[in-house]
Design a protein around this motif. Structure first.
Motif, PDB file in Angstrom:
ATOM      1  N   THR A  31      -1.176   6.715  -3.699  1.00 17.40           N
ATOM      2  CA  THR A  31       0.189   6.794  -3.198  1.00 17.40           C
ATOM      3  C   THR A  31       1.184   6.810  -4.354  1.00 17.40           C
ATOM      4  O   THR A  31       1.047   6.062  -5.316  1.00 17.40           O
ATOM      5  CB  THR A  31       0.495   5.595  -2.287  1.00 17.40           C
ATOM      6  OG1 THR A  31      -0.328   5.671  -1.131  1.00 17.40           O
ATOM      7  CG2 THR A  31       1.960   5.576  -1.871  1.00 17.40           C
ATOM      8  N   TYR A  68       4.899   5.775  -5.176  1.00 14.74           N
ATOM      9  CA  TYR A  68       5.929   4.883  -4.636  1.00 14.74           C
ATOM     10  C   TYR A  68       7.299   5.441  -5.023  1.00 14.74           C
ATOM     11  O   TYR A  68       7.884   5.085  -6.042  1.00 14.74           O
ATOM     12  CB  TYR A  68       5.729   3.465  -5.169  1.00 14.74           C
ATOM     13  CG  TYR A  68       4.424   2.844  -4.728  1.00 14.74           C
ATOM     14  CD1 TYR A  68       4.363   1.968  -3.652  1.00 14.74           C
ATOM     15  CD2 TYR A  68       3.231   3.149  -5.382  1.00 14.74           C
ATOM     16  CE1 TYR A  68       3.154   1.408  -3.236  1.00 14.74           C
ATOM     17  CE2 TYR A  68       2.021   2.598  -4.973  1.00 14.74           C
ATOM     18  CZ  TYR A  68       1.994   1.737  -3.909  1.00 14.74           C
ATOM     19  OH  TYR A  68       0.791   1.185  -3.504  1.00 14.74           O
ATOM     20  N   SER A  89       0.813  -1.219   0.000  1.00 19.35           N
ATOM     21  CA  SER A  89       0.000   0.000   0.000  1.00 19.35           C
ATOM     22  C   SER A  89       0.845   1.268   0.000  1.00 19.35           C
ATOM     23  O   SER A  89       0.330   2.363  -0.202  1.00 19.35           O
ATOM     24  CB  SER A  89      -0.932   0.012   1.213  1.00 19.35           C
ATOM     25  OG  SER A  89      -1.831  -1.080   1.157  1.00 19.35           O
ATOM     26  N   ASN A  90       2.154   1.133   0.251  1.00 20.76           N
ATOM     27  CA  ASN A  90       3.062   2.273   0.223  1.00 20.76           C
ATOM     28  C   ASN A  90       4.471   1.767  -0.062  1.00 20.76           C
ATOM     29  O   ASN A  90       4.719   0.556  -0.113  1.00 20.76           O
ATOM     30  CB  ASN A  90       3.005   3.052   1.543  1.00 20.76           C
ATOM     31  CG  ASN A  90       3.220   2.158   2.752  1.00 20.76           C
ATOM     32  OD1 ASN A  90       4.229   1.455   2.848  1.00 20.76           O
ATOM     33  ND2 ASN A  90       2.265   2.160   3.682  1.00 20.76           N
ATOM     34  N   VAL A  91       5.405   2.688  -0.235  1.00 21.93           N
ATOM     35  CA  VAL A  91       6.742   2.299  -0.660  1.00 21.93           C
ATOM     36  C   VAL A  91       7.482   1.529   0.440  1.00 21.93           C
ATOM     37  O   VAL A  91       8.307   0.644   0.160  1.00 21.93           O
ATOM     38  CB  VAL A  91       7.548   3.530  -1.115  1.00 21.93           C
ATOM     39  CG1 VAL A  91       7.870   4.448   0.046  1.00 21.93           C
ATOM     40  CG2 VAL A  91       8.806   3.121  -1.871  1.00 21.93           C
ATOM     41  N   GLU A  92       7.183   1.839   1.706  1.00 27.19           N
ATOM     42  CA  GLU A  92       7.821   1.106   2.799  1.00 27.19           C
ATOM     43  C   GLU A  92       7.409  -0.364   2.782  1.00 27.19           C
ATOM     44  O   GLU A  92       8.250  -1.259   2.950  1.00 27.19           O
ATOM     45  CB  GLU A  92       7.464   1.738   4.140  1.00 27.19           C
ATOM     46  CG  GLU A  92       8.081   3.113   4.396  1.00 27.19           C
ATOM     47  CD  GLU A  92       7.309   4.234   3.729  1.00 27.19           C
ATOM     48  OE1 GLU A  92       7.819   5.376   3.732  1.00 27.19           O
ATOM     49  OE2 GLU A  92       6.203   3.986   3.196  1.00 27.19           O
ATOM     50  N   GLU A  93       6.122  -0.621   2.543  1.00 22.55           N
ATOM     51  CA  GLU A  93       5.658  -2.002   2.460  1.00 22.55           C
ATOM     52  C   GLU A  93       6.262  -2.706   1.253  1.00 22.55           C
ATOM     53  O   GLU A  93       6.571  -3.904   1.322  1.00 22.55           O
ATOM     54  CB  GLU A  93       4.134  -2.035   2.387  1.00 22.55           C
ATOM     55  CG  GLU A  93       3.446  -1.636   3.676  1.00 22.55           C
ATOM     56  CD  GLU A  93       1.941  -1.755   3.592  1.00 22.55           C
ATOM     57  OE1 GLU A  93       1.274  -1.469   4.609  1.00 22.55           O
ATOM     58  OE2 GLU A  93       1.421  -2.142   2.519  1.00 22.55           O
TER      59      GLU A  93
END
Length: 255
Positions: A36, A38, A13-17
């Motif tokens: 979002t 990324y 769901s985001n770049v960290e994930e």
């Protein structure tokens, strides 16, 4: 019954994930289309160049929603451990030439045998150098497929599809649009690498190959004089010109 979802599949769901999934060895990753962006540059261990070195097979795709795809800012390098790579359904963004290449086989790569590299159904914009850059004599790729791409506003630092070294069995560039920017559009250097077949089919070009200082032509495939060349080139192209354009300068005759 629907297709079985791979057990190592993951939706980020985001770049960290996304980066966490890569580190965990997930080989099928979907980027959610939730608004979002990324941006790989925001990850501390990646750094400001926004380039991630892959060390395992990866199928990376964006979620299609309302006719659009999620945006990824940054690029990737092919590292040891990669045998197959597929990217699809994404807007690939170099952020106004802040990122050099979208995908690169770098010169310092150890010996890698890749069965296929596939980039499909993507928009690409704003990369300073290349959409694909192959600069490693240690990389062997059976099939490189670039299909259904809309690439525009690319930089002129290198060829848009630029292979300086390596062994590429079949290269297919099909059903894509290339507009505004780029240096050599398709380049294969004469450093002894083996390229058996290059197919350019059903592509549209508008204002490409426009670095008049360093450009070497749209199809810069240098077979002649390859003393160590062990393959043969079948160069086939079918080009659709924009309305009102009747010829393309620097276009060679296929031999």
């Amino acid at each position: 019954m629907g297709a079985t979802r791979p057990t190592d599949a993951f939706t980020a769901s985001n770049v960290e994930e996304f980066m966490t999934a890569l580190a965990a060895g997930k080989t099928v990753i979907t980027l959610a289309n939730n608004g979002t962006v990324y941006d790989l540059r925001t990850i501390e261990e990646v750094g400001s160049n926004g380039v991630v070195t892959l060390t395992a097979d990866l199928t990376l795709k964006g979620e299609k929603r309302d006719g659009g795809y999620p945006t990824l800012i940054g690029g990737f390098k092919i590292g040891t451990g990669v045998t197959k790579l597929a990217v699809s359904n994404l807007v690939l963004n170099g952020d106004n030439n802040a990122v050099g290449n979208f995908l690169e086989a770098p010169a310092d790569t150890e010996a890698i045998a890749v069965s296929s590299i596939s980039i499909r159904n993507c928009e690409a914009t704003g990369y300073d150098k290349s959409f694909f850059y192959g600069n490693s004599a240690n990389v062997t790729c059976d099939v490189l497929t670039i299909k259904n791409i809309f690439a525009h506003n690319m930089g002129t630092g290198q060829g848009t599809i630029d292979v300086r070294a390596g062994t590429y069995g079949t290269v297919v560039v099909e059903n894509s649009t290339w507009a505004n920017g780029g240096r050599d559009w398709l380049r294969f250097d004469d450093k002894g690498e083996t390229t058996h077949s290059v197919l350019v089919k059903n592509n549209t070009f508008a204002n490409v190959n426009n670095n008049t200082v360093n450009a070497n032509g749209m199809l810069y495939v240098r077979k002649t004089g390859m003393g160590n060349y062990t393959g043969s080139v079948e160069l086939t192209y079918e080009i659709t010109l924009p309305e009102g354009v009747t010829n393309v300068s620097n276009l060679p005759t296929a031999t």
